[in-house]
Design a protein around this motif. Structure first.
Motif, PDB file in Angstrom:
ATOM      1  N   ALA A  97       0.828  -1.208   0.000  1.00 19.91           N
ATOM      2  CA  ALA A  97       0.000   0.000   0.000  1.00 19.91           C
ATOM      3  C   ALA A  97       0.863   1.259   0.000  1.00 19.91           C
ATOM      4  CB  ALA A  97      -0.931  -0.008   1.209  1.00 19.91           C
ATOM      5  N   ALA A  98       1.971   1.230   0.729  1.00 18.90           N
ATOM      6  CA  ALA A  98       2.868   2.391   0.743  1.00 18.90           C
ATOM      7  C   ALA A  98       3.518   2.590  -0.616  1.00 18.90           C
ATOM      8  CB  ALA A  98       3.936   2.198   1.826  1.00 18.90           C
ATOM      9  N   ARG A  99       3.728   1.506  -1.347  1.00 15.53           N
ATOM     10  CA  ARG A  99       4.358   1.579  -2.670  1.00 15.53           C
ATOM     11  C   ARG A  99       3.373   2.093  -3.717  1.00 15.53           C
ATOM     12  NH1 ARG A  99       9.065  -1.424  -4.138  1.00 15.53           N
ATOM     13  NH2 ARG A  99       9.759  -0.638  -6.162  1.00 15.53           N
ATOM     14  N   PHE A 100       2.104   1.696  -3.595  1.00 16.33           N
ATOM     15  CA  PHE A 100       1.079   2.098  -4.573  1.00 16.33           C
ATOM     16  C   PHE A 100      -0.153   2.599  -3.816  1.00 16.33           C
ATOM     17  CE2 PHE A 100       3.532  -1.452  -6.356  1.00 16.33           C
ATOM     18  CZ  PHE A 100       4.090  -0.822  -7.470  1.00 16.33           C
ATOM     19  N   PRO A 101      -0.067   3.769  -3.197  1.00 18.25           N
ATOM     20  CA  PRO A 101      -1.120   4.237  -2.287  1.00 18.25           C
ATOM     21  C   PRO A 101      -2.446   4.575  -2.960  1.00 18.25           C
ATOM     22  CG  PRO A 101       0.518   5.957  -2.636  1.00 18.25           C
ATOM     23  CD  PRO A 101       1.058   4.721  -3.277  1.00 18.25           C
ATOM     24  N   HIS A 102      -2.449   4.812  -4.248  1.00 21.06           N
ATOM     25  CA  HIS A 102      -3.676   5.250  -4.907  1.00 21.06           C
ATOM     26  C   HIS A 102      -4.378   4.120  -5.670  1.00 21.06           C
ATOM     27  CE1 HIS A 102      -2.506   9.254  -3.758  1.00 21.06           C
ATOM     28  NE2 HIS A 102      -1.381   9.173  -4.445  1.00 21.06           N
ATOM     29  N   ALA A 103      -3.848   2.921  -5.595  1.00 19.95           N
ATOM     30  CA  ALA A 103      -4.444   1.787  -6.304  1.00 19.95           C
ATOM     31  C   ALA A 103      -5.398   1.029  -5.380  1.00 19.95           C
ATOM     32  CB  ALA A 103      -3.345   0.843  -6.795  1.00 19.95           C
ATOM     33  N   ARG A 104      -6.440   0.467  -5.964  1.00 20.67           N
ATOM     34  CA  ARG A 104      -7.335  -0.401  -5.201  1.00 20.67           C
ATOM     35  C   ARG A 104      -6.563  -1.639  -4.748  1.00 20.67           C
ATOM     36  NH1 ARG A 104     -12.355  -2.458  -7.896  1.00 20.67           N
ATOM     37  NH2 ARG A 104     -13.095  -2.721  -5.752  1.00 20.67           N
ATOM     38  N   SER A 105      -7.033  -2.276  -3.696  1.00 24.01           N
ATOM     39  CA  SER A 105      -6.287  -3.387  -3.110  1.00 24.01           C
ATOM     40  C   SER A 105      -7.015  -4.716  -3.284  1.00 24.01           C
ATOM     41  CB  SER A 105      -6.046  -3.135  -1.622  1.00 24.01           C
ATOM     42  OG  SER A 105      -7.287  -3.040  -0.931  1.00 24.01           O
ATOM     43  N   GLY A 106      -6.226  -5.749  -3.555  1.00 27.12           N
ATOM     44  CA  GLY A 106      -6.756  -7.098  -3.650  1.00 27.12           C
ATOM     45  C   GLY A 106      -5.789  -8.083  -3.030  1.00 27.12           C
ATOM     46  N   ILE A 107      -6.295  -9.263  -2.667  1.00 31.91           N
ATOM     47  CA  ILE A 107      -5.445 -10.302  -2.083  1.00 31.91           C
ATOM     48  C   ILE A 107      -5.939 -11.654  -2.563  1.00 31.91           C
ATOM     49  CG2 ILE A 107      -6.821 -10.406   0.041  1.00 31.91           C
ATOM     50  CD1 ILE A 107      -4.147 -10.946   1.540  1.00 31.91           C
ATOM     51  N   LEU A 108      -4.980 -12.527  -2.896  1.00 28.35           N
ATOM     52  CA  LEU A 108      -5.289 -13.864  -3.406  1.00 28.35           C
ATOM     53  C   LEU A 108      -4.465 -14.884  -2.636  1.00 28.35           C
ATOM     54  CD1 LEU A 108      -5.518 -15.012  -7.116  1.00 28.35           C
ATOM     55  CD2 LEU A 108      -3.971 -16.207  -5.548  1.00 28.35           C
ATOM     56  N   GLY A 109      -5.097 -15.987  -2.245  1.00 29.96           N
ATOM     57  CA  GLY A 109      -4.377 -17.023  -1.524  1.00 29.96           C
ATOM     58  C   GLY A 109      -4.762 -18.406  -1.995  1.00 29.96           C
ATOM     59  N   LEU A 110      -3.850 -19.352  -1.765  1.00 25.24           N
ATOM     60  CA  LEU A 110      -4.045 -20.745  -2.162  1.00 25.24           C
ATOM     61  C   LEU A 110      -3.967 -21.647  -0.937  1.00 25.24           C
ATOM     62  CD1 LEU A 110      -4.112 -23.142  -4.244  1.00 25.24           C
ATOM     63  CD2 LEU A 110      -1.616 -22.910  -4.374  1.00 25.24           C
ATOM     64  N   ARG A 111      -4.941 -22.578  -0.810  1.00 22.14           N
ATOM     65  CA  ARG A 111      -4.950 -23.595   0.242  1.00 22.14           C
ATOM     66  C   ARG A 111      -4.838 -22.952   1.634  1.00 22.14           C
ATOM     67  NH1 ARG A 111      -6.518 -28.214   0.255  1.00 22.14           N
ATOM     68  NH2 ARG A 111      -4.653 -29.386   0.867  1.00 22.14           N
ATOM     69  N   LEU A 112      -3.852 -23.311   2.451  1.00 21.84           N
ATOM     70  CA  LEU A 112      -3.732 -22.670   3.756  1.00 21.84           C
ATOM     71  C   LEU A 112      -3.464 -21.178   3.623  1.00 21.84           C
ATOM     72  CD1 LEU A 112      -1.771 -25.212   5.991  1.00 21.84           C
ATOM     73  CD2 LEU A 112      -4.083 -24.353   6.368  1.00 21.84           C
ATOM     74  N   GLY A 113      -2.797 -20.793   2.540  1.00 24.05           N
ATOM     75  CA  GLY A 113      -2.605 -19.371   2.275  1.00 24.05           C
ATOM     76  C   GLY A 113      -3.939 -18.662   2.081  1.00 24.05           C
ATOM     77  N   ALA A 114      -4.899 -19.325   1.435  1.00 23.56           N
ATOM     78  CA  ALA A 114      -6.225 -18.739   1.230  1.00 23.56           C
ATOM     79  C   ALA A 114      -6.961 -18.586   2.553  1.00 23.56           C
ATOM     80  CB  ALA A 114      -7.039 -19.603   0.269  1.00 23.56           C
ATOM     81  N   THR A 115      -6.777 -19.543   3.460  1.00 30.83           N
ATOM     82  CA  THR A 115      -7.448 -19.449   4.759  1.00 30.83           C
ATOM     83  C   THR A 115      -6.825 -18.345   5.601  1.00 30.83           C
ATOM     84  OG1 THR A 115      -7.619 -21.853   4.543  1.00 30.83           O
ATOM     85  CG2 THR A 115      -8.487 -20.885   6.525  1.00 30.83           C
ATOM     86  N   LEU A 116      -5.510 -18.187   5.515  1.00 30.22           N
ATOM     87  CA  LEU A 116      -4.870 -17.044   6.166  1.00 30.22           C
ATOM     88  C   LEU A 116      -5.388 -15.732   5.585  1.00 30.22           C
ATOM     89  CD1 LEU A 116      -1.152 -18.227   6.412  1.00 30.22           C
ATOM     90  CD2 LEU A 116      -2.594 -17.580   8.347  1.00 30.22           C
TER      91      LEU A 116
END
Length: 274
Positions: A97-116
C-alpha cells in the motif's frame, strides 16, 4: 513485465518477495498473493508467478513473498505459527500500500494461504477491496489428518514399510514434541492452531467482495465451499463461487499450467478474456 526482488521486515525478520509490475502506465490495482505452506509452496510457485504475470500485463502490481521461516525469508519454521504468518500478510499488505497508495487493493491465496487470507481480509477494518480464494482449507483438523496420512504413505513407498504411525505422530504433537513433514518441523503450537481452525458460518465480518474458486475433478461442487460462499453472501458481502476442472497442482511434481484456473481468475479480476 518487470519483476523485482524485494525485502521488507516483519516481526524482526527479513521477508523476501517478488514484485511484478506493468511495463508502462499507472498501476490500477495492487494485489498481494499468499503462498500455501509446507511442500505445497514449492509446487505452487510457478502457477502463482504465472497468475501474477497475467495481472501485471493488465495494469496490476503483484507481490508474492515468503512468510517468516519459509522459502528465502529469515527465521526457523518451527518457531512460528498461524498468527505470525497472518501478521506477515498484514505487513506485506502495508508495504504494498505504501508503494502504490492510490491503487485499489486485492489479495489472493491458495490452500492454507487462502485461509490465512480470509482471516486477514475478513477483519472489521476491511483492509482489502477484493479477495480471491483458491481451494481454501476449510477445516484444519481434516487437513492435518490428510498430511499425516500422506507422510505415512510416502514412507511406505520409500522404505517398503511405514516408519511412523499416524496415531503415534498425533500423540507426539499433543505431548509437545515436533514432527517432521518433508523437512518442515511441525511444532505442537502449529498443530494446535491448525487443529482448532474451522471456517464455520455464520461470519461476523466478511470482505466486501470476493471469489472462491475451487479445483475439483470435473469441476464438481464442494459442499463446504458452497456453505462458505452462501454465508459470505448472508453477511452482506458479494461473493462469486466457481469450480474448475484442474488437478491439485500444489501436490504434484512437474509443470502443471492450470490454464483454466488462471483464465477464470483473470476474467473475474480484470473482466478481460485475452
Amino acid at each position: 513485465m518487470p519483476e523485482t526482488s524485494v525485502v521488507f521486515e516483519s516481526g524482526g525478520r527479513r521477508l523476501v518477495g517478488l514484485l511484478q509490475t506493468p511495463f508502462e502506465g499507472a498501476v490500477r490495482e495492487r494485489w498481494l498473493f499468499a503462498y500455501p505452506l509446507f511442500e505445497e509452496r514449492k509446487s505452487s510457485q510457478r502457477v502463482l508467478v504465472t497468475m501474477g504475470r497475467a495481472l501485471a500485463a493488465s495494469g496490476r502490481a503483484v507481490l508474492l513473498f515468503d512468510y517468516r521461516g519459509c522459502g528465502d525469508s529469515e527465521g526457523d519454521f518451527e518457531a512460528y505459527s498461524l498468527p505470525h504468518w497472518q501478521a506477515d500478510l498484514r505487513t506485506a499488505g502495508d508495504w504494498l500500500a505504501a508503494r502504490f497508495p492510490h491503487a485499489r487493493s486485492g489479495i489472493l491465496g491458495l490452500r492454507l494461504g487462502a485461509t490465512l487470507v480470509w482471516r486477514e481480509a475478513a477483519r472489521p477494518e476491511k483492509p482489502f477491496d477484493r479477495v480471491v480464494l483458491w481451494s481454501p482449507v476449510v477445516n484444519g483438523q481434516a487437513y492435518l489428518v490428510a498430511e499425516l496420512r500422506r507422510k505415512v504413505m510416502k514412507e511406505m513407498l520409500t522404505f517398503g514399510a511405514g516408519q511412523s504411525r499416524r496415531d503415534d505422530l498425533v500423540r507426539k504433537l499433543q505431548a509437545g514434541e515436533s514432527v517432521d513433514f518433508d523437512g518442515y518441523a511441525i511444532s505442537s503450537s502449529l498443530f494446535r492452531d491448525l487443529a482448532e481452525w474451522d471456517i464455520t458460518p455464520p461470519f461476523p465480518s466478511v470482505p466486501p467482495e470476493g471469489a472462491i474458486i475451487g479445483l475439483t475433478p470435473q469441476a464438481r461442487p464442494d459442499p463446504a465451499l458452497l456453505r462458505w460462499a452462501e454465508a459470505w453472501k448472508q453477511a452482506k458481502g458479494r461473493c462469486t463461487l466457481q469450480f474448475v476442472a484442474e488437478p491439485p497442482f500444489w501436490s504434484l511434481i512437474g509443470l502443471v499450467p492450470c490454464t483454466e484456473l488462471i483464465r477464470t481468475t483473470r476474467f473475474w479480476i480484470t473482466g478481460e478474456t485475452g
